[in-house]
Write an enzyme that holds these catalytic residues in place. Structure first.
Site, PDB file in Angstrom:
ATOM      1  CB  SER A   1      -0.851  -0.004   1.270  1.00  0.00           C
ATOM      2  OG  SER A   1      -1.329   1.301   1.555  1.00  0.00           O
TER       3      SER A   1
ATOM      4  CE1 TYR B   1      -3.982  -2.530   5.278  1.00  0.00           C
ATOM      5  CE2 TYR B   1      -3.419  -0.245   4.844  1.00  0.00           C
ATOM      6  CZ  TYR B   1      -3.862  -1.474   4.394  1.00  0.00           C
ATOM      7  OH  TYR B   1      -4.174  -1.655   3.079  1.00  0.00           O
TER       8      TYR B   1
HETATM    9  P1  NAP Z   1     -11.831  -6.286   0.783  1.00  0.00           P
HETATM   10  O1  NAP Z   1     -12.892  -5.762  -0.123  1.00  0.00           O
HETATM   11  O2  NAP Z   1     -12.121  -6.372   2.239  1.00  0.00           O
HETATM   12  O3  NAP Z   1     -11.343  -7.712   0.238  1.00  0.00           O
HETATM   13  C1  NAP Z   1     -10.428  -8.481   0.961  1.00  0.00           C
HETATM   14  C2  NAP Z   1     -10.857  -9.917   0.886  1.00  0.00           C
HETATM   15  O4  NAP Z   1      -9.902 -10.708   1.611  1.00  0.00           O
HETATM   16  C3  NAP Z   1     -12.229 -10.176   1.531  1.00  0.00           C
HETATM   17  O5  NAP Z   1     -13.010 -11.026   0.723  1.00  0.00           O
HETATM   18  C4  NAP Z   1     -11.849 -10.848   2.834  1.00  0.00           C
HETATM   19  O6  NAP Z   1     -12.857 -11.716   3.330  1.00  0.00           O
HETATM   20  C5  NAP Z   1     -10.625 -11.629   2.415  1.00  0.00           C
HETATM   21  N1  NAP Z   1      -9.870 -12.089   3.562  1.00  0.00           N
HETATM   22  C6  NAP Z   1      -9.768 -11.523   4.785  1.00  0.00           C
HETATM   23  N2  NAP Z   1      -9.038 -12.294   5.601  1.00  0.00           N
HETATM   24  C7  NAP Z   1      -8.682 -13.380   4.879  1.00  0.00           C
HETATM   25  C8  NAP Z   1      -7.942 -14.557   5.186  1.00  0.00           C
HETATM   26  N3  NAP Z   1      -7.434 -14.756   6.404  1.00  0.00           N
HETATM   27  N4  NAP Z   1      -7.759 -15.466   4.205  1.00  0.00           N
HETATM   28  C9  NAP Z   1      -8.268 -15.274   2.968  1.00  0.00           C
HETATM   29  N5  NAP Z   1      -9.003 -14.201   2.638  1.00  0.00           N
HETATM   30  C10 NAP Z   1      -9.202 -13.256   3.585  1.00  0.00           C
HETATM   31  O7  NAP Z   1     -10.497  -5.412   0.661  1.00  0.00           O
HETATM   32  P2  NAP Z   1      -9.800  -4.620  -0.564  1.00  0.00           P
HETATM   33  O8  NAP Z   1      -9.941  -3.172  -0.319  1.00  0.00           O
HETATM   34  O9  NAP Z   1     -10.184  -5.211  -1.849  1.00  0.00           O
HETATM   35  O10 NAP Z   1      -8.280  -4.952  -0.211  1.00  0.00           O
HETATM   36  C11 NAP Z   1      -7.553  -5.966  -0.859  1.00  0.00           C
HETATM   37  C12 NAP Z   1      -6.085  -5.750  -0.557  1.00  0.00           C
HETATM   38  O11 NAP Z   1      -5.684  -4.461  -1.027  1.00  0.00           O
HETATM   39  C13 NAP Z   1      -5.728  -5.783   0.933  1.00  0.00           C
HETATM   40  O12 NAP Z   1      -4.480  -6.424   1.101  1.00  0.00           O
HETATM   41  C14 NAP Z   1      -5.582  -4.314   1.296  1.00  0.00           C
HETATM   42  O13 NAP Z   1      -4.704  -4.116   2.373  1.00  0.00           O
HETATM   43  C15 NAP Z   1      -5.004  -3.790   0.006  1.00  0.00           C
HETATM   44  N6  NAP Z   1      -5.174  -2.352  -0.161  1.00  0.00           N
HETATM   45  C16 NAP Z   1      -6.418  -1.815  -0.179  1.00  0.00           C
HETATM   46  C17 NAP Z   1      -6.544  -0.452  -0.336  1.00  0.00           C
HETATM   47  C18 NAP Z   1      -7.885   0.214  -0.350  1.00  0.00           C
HETATM   48  O14 NAP Z   1      -7.930   1.437  -0.219  1.00  0.00           O
HETATM   49  N7  NAP Z   1      -8.968  -0.522  -0.518  1.00  0.00           N
HETATM   50  C19 NAP Z   1      -5.411   0.358  -0.462  1.00  0.00           C
HETATM   51  C20 NAP Z   1      -4.159  -0.228  -0.458  1.00  0.00           C
HETATM   52  C21 NAP Z   1      -4.041  -1.599  -0.303  1.00  0.00           C
HETATM   53  P3  NAP Z   1     -13.876 -11.128   4.443  1.00  0.00           P
HETATM   54  O15 NAP Z   1     -14.593  -9.984   3.779  1.00  0.00           O
HETATM   55  O16 NAP Z   1     -14.732 -12.301   4.722  1.00  0.00           O
HETATM   56  O17 NAP Z   1     -13.014 -10.684   5.589  1.00  0.00           O
END
Ligand code: NAP
Length: 257
Positions: free
Chosen positions: A141, A154
């Site tokens: 990130s 985080y």
């Molecule tokens: P999201 O919509 O919450 O999707 C993340 C997915 O990972 C969810 O389906 C979640 O399931 C699943 N997950 C959680 N714990 C897990 C585990 N132990 N094993 C397998 N799957 C698991 O999040 P997102 O925003 O798309 O984020 C995806 C990635 O991008 C993350 O690594 C996040 O840190 C990174 N990121 C996001 C942003 C942002 O602004 N969105 C910015 C920078 C980086 P549940 O919903 O059931 O928990």
């Protein structure tokens, strides 16, 4: 067809960026193995891919559990014979300055984000080493590069993932494996919507804060990151190794005032 006939495994692909990347990879000819802790959500992503005419299968995987990560890799290898792309996308958010974070909450964020990158990689890399090729994409990130208020746990994980990416690249370059990291800014996904709800009495105030640290007037969308992931997964990025790819609307390298 930038990923024609590639086998791509994406963790956390039941939602947000992972789901969007799964759809994008499949639209470019990949067979996507959609992994998520929530099998129903993974199956939904796989169904969306099938509806769009692509190929996908769903698998339940808790990336913090060694047996689960091993089973995910084993099933994929048994079914497809290889894994061309591993996208370590699963991750959770953590809110609070260091002194505000309870030890259990700290451990959970460290475990899902760091161990959750380590274990799937550990399960998949030997097969890539044997085949002398493959691509690993790690989800960091832009918080790895800048200080942001009340995101201690985080930020620690995303900095670690960037460092891990560089270290992995050095170790696996001799096997023809490329390892790069994505550094998104704030992307509107369920993950961020939850963060906004938990951190602000008025989520609009949070959105204004997000906009104010960007140069772009638009908020980041999962599609913006999926395009970056596709680039890293494809041969178009073949000279990119151990590098961060910033997708942040100008947060890290820009300044508004
Ligand atoms: P999201 O919509 O919450 O999707 C993340 C997915 O990972 C969810 O389906 C979640 O399931 C699943 N997950 C959680 N714990 C897990 C585990 N132990 N094993 C397998 N799957 C698991 O999040 P997102 O925003 O798309 O984020 C995806 C990635 O991008 C993350 O690594 C996040 O840190 C990174 N990121 C996001 C942003 C942002 O602004 N969105 C910015 C920078 C980086 P549940 O919903 O059931 O928990």
């Amino acid at each position: 067809m930038r990923l024609k006939d590639k086998i791509a495994l994406i963790t956390g692909a039941g939602s947000g960026i992972g789901r969007c990347s799964a759809l994008r990879f499949a639209s470019e000819g990949a067979h996507v193995v959609v992994a998520d802790i929530n099998l129903e959500a993974a199956a939904e992503t796989a169904a969306l891919i099938a509806q769009a005419g692509g190929e996908a299968s769903a698998v339940a995987c808790d990336v913090t559990d060694p047996a689960s990560a091993e089973a995910m890799a084993r099933q994929t290898l048994e079914r497809h014979g290889r894994i061309d792309v591993l996208f370590n996308n699963a991750g959770i958010s953590g809110v609070g300055a260091l002194h505000e974070v309870e030890p259990d909450a700290w451990d959970r964020v460290i475990s899902v984000n760091i161990r959750g990158t380590y274990l799937p990689s550990r399960a998949v890399l030997p097969s890539m080493m044997e085949r002398r090729g493959g691509v690993v994409i790690n989800m960091s990130s832009c918080i790895a590069e800048i200080g942001l208020a009340r995101r201690a746990s985080y930020a620690a994980t995303k900095g670690a993932i960037l460092a891990l990416t560089k270290s992995m690249q050095v170790d696996y370059a001799p096997y023809g494996i490329r390892v790069n990291a994505l550094l998104p800014g704030t992307i509107l996904t369920p993950f961020v919507e939850k963060y906004l709800r938990e951190s602000y009495s008025d989520p609009e105030e949070g959105l204004a804060g997000i906009r104010s640290r960007q140069l772009s007037g638009d908020l980041g969308r999962p599609e913006d990151v999926a395009e970056g992931a596709l680039f890293l997964a494809s041969d178009e990025s073949k000279f990119m190794m151990g590098s961060p790819l910033y997708l942040d609307g100008g947060v890290v390298f820009g300044k508004n005032a």
